[in-house]
Design a protein around this motif. Sequence first.
Motif, PDB file in Angstrom:
ATOM      1  N   LEU A 127      10.359 -37.060   4.963  1.00  0.00           N
ATOM      2  CA  LEU A 127      11.776 -37.101   4.598  1.00  0.00           C
ATOM      3  C   LEU A 127      12.024 -36.314   3.320  1.00  0.00           C
ATOM      4  CD1 LEU A 127      14.586 -38.364   5.239  1.00  0.00           C
ATOM      5  CD2 LEU A 127      13.910 -40.294   3.788  1.00  0.00           C
ATOM      6  N   GLN A 128      11.154 -36.480   2.347  1.00  0.00           N
ATOM      7  CA  GLN A 128      11.299 -35.753   1.090  1.00  0.00           C
ATOM      8  C   GLN A 128      11.171 -34.245   1.318  1.00  0.00           C
ATOM      9  OE1 GLN A 128       9.367 -37.462  -2.319  1.00  0.00           O
ATOM     10  NE2 GLN A 128       9.030 -35.474  -3.289  1.00  0.00           N
ATOM     11  N   GLU A 129      10.242 -33.850   2.164  1.00  0.00           N
ATOM     12  CA  GLU A 129      10.074 -32.426   2.463  1.00  0.00           C
ATOM     13  C   GLU A 129      11.300 -31.869   3.185  1.00  0.00           C
ATOM     14  OE1 GLU A 129       6.444 -32.254   4.649  1.00  0.00           O
ATOM     15  OE2 GLU A 129       5.183 -32.702   2.894  1.00  0.00           O
ATOM     16  N   GLN A 130      11.921 -32.688   4.006  1.00  0.00           N
ATOM     17  CA  GLN A 130      13.127 -32.253   4.719  1.00  0.00           C
ATOM     18  C   GLN A 130      14.299 -32.044   3.764  1.00  0.00           C
ATOM     19  OE1 GLN A 130      14.411 -35.035   7.745  1.00  0.00           O
ATOM     20  NE2 GLN A 130      16.361 -33.990   8.086  1.00  0.00           N
ATOM     21  N   LEU A 131      14.430 -32.921   2.772  1.00  0.00           N
ATOM     22  CA  LEU A 131      15.605 -32.898   1.904  1.00  0.00           C
ATOM     23  C   LEU A 131      15.445 -32.000   0.673  1.00  0.00           C
ATOM     24  CD1 LEU A 131      16.704 -36.648   2.063  1.00  0.00           C
ATOM     25  CD2 LEU A 131      17.846 -34.676   3.085  1.00  0.00           C
ATOM     26  N   HIS A 132      14.233 -31.636   0.323  1.00  0.00           N
ATOM     27  CA  HIS A 132      13.988 -30.744  -0.822  1.00  0.00           C
ATOM     28  C   HIS A 132      14.742 -31.200  -2.078  1.00  0.00           C
ATOM     29  CE1 HIS A 132      12.043 -27.915   1.884  1.00  0.00           C
ATOM     30  NE2 HIS A 132      13.111 -27.905   2.651  1.00  0.00           N
ATOM     31  N   PRO A 133      14.396 -32.342  -2.650  1.00  0.00           N
ATOM     32  CA  PRO A 133      15.124 -32.829  -3.831  1.00  0.00           C
ATOM     33  C   PRO A 133      15.063 -31.849  -4.995  1.00  0.00           C
ATOM     34  CG  PRO A 133      13.060 -34.028  -3.528  1.00  0.00           C
ATOM     35  CD  PRO A 133      13.267 -33.218  -2.285  1.00  0.00           C
ATOM     36  N   LYS A 134      16.158 -31.814  -5.750  1.00  0.00           N
ATOM     37  CA  LYS A 134      16.237 -30.924  -6.909  1.00  0.00           C
ATOM     38  C   LYS A 134      15.363 -31.423  -8.054  1.00  0.00           C
ATOM     39  CE  LYS A 134      21.109 -30.205  -5.721  1.00  0.00           C
ATOM     40  NZ  LYS A 134      22.508 -30.451  -6.168  1.00  0.00           N
ATOM     41  N   ARG A 135      15.167 -32.737  -8.096  1.00  0.00           N
ATOM     42  CA  ARG A 135      14.363 -33.357  -9.152  1.00  0.00           C
ATOM     43  C   ARG A 135      13.274 -34.211  -8.518  1.00  0.00           C
ATOM     44  NH1 ARG A 135      18.688 -36.507 -12.605  1.00  0.00           N
ATOM     45  NH2 ARG A 135      19.656 -36.769 -10.554  1.00  0.00           N
ATOM     46  N   ASP A 136      12.311 -34.597  -9.307  1.00  0.00           N
ATOM     47  CA  ASP A 136      11.230 -35.447  -8.827  1.00  0.00           C
ATOM     48  C   ASP A 136      11.753 -36.874  -8.672  1.00  0.00           C
ATOM     49  OD1 ASP A 136       8.960 -36.900  -8.301  1.00  0.00           O
ATOM     50  OD2 ASP A 136       7.927 -36.386 -10.176  1.00  0.00           O
TER      51      ASP A 136
END
Length: 209
Positions: A127-136
């Motif tokens: 899910l994190q890889e899909q959404l590419h968060p701007k921050r950690d």
Amino acid sequence: MKHITFYLDFISPYAYLAFEKLPEALKGLSYEVDYQPVLFAGFLKHHGQLGPAEIAPKRDWTYRQVLWLAHQHGIPMQLPQRHPFNPLALLRLAVACGANRYVCETIFRHAWRGGAAADDAARLQALQEQLHPKRDPASDEVKAELKAGTEAAIARGLFGVPTCEVDGKLFWGFDALVPLRAYLEGDPWFTQGHWEAAAALPSGITRSR
């Protein structure tokens, strides 16, 4: 144009249902929405409450009701593999991404469609890889922002999710989408003192805790 703040926690099936229903419920009206992730458990702790899933008979009814509501309103929904689950990773991911509608939709559907475990480590990583968060999502900055958002919501009078806030008025729950629309349409009920009178009603008895 009215501004709505939609307070949510991905742990809540009612928040999922309200999120999915919101565009249809307010169709044709002029409004904009900010999505605000908050920690529902923080509300419970502040107000000294148990969550619905912490009371066994209420837990059973909650799942039956939300599945019925999903069926009634044509919203796809499958209960996750286990519930309640720890929502912190999902909430922090939303904050780290910037909680727009796409981000929240993706996370809600991760939790409430397909029947898999919402807190499964491999699924969370995907899910994190899909959404590419701007921050950690694990950064102190993101953690502090989620905490501050939760505390600010409590200070504004919130006690549960989903809650929609508009013009300082709080509309709590999936079923509150109906009066929310009425308010946005200018229903005169809201100018006749009923809203204020409800808050002024005296209590006849108080239970000791």
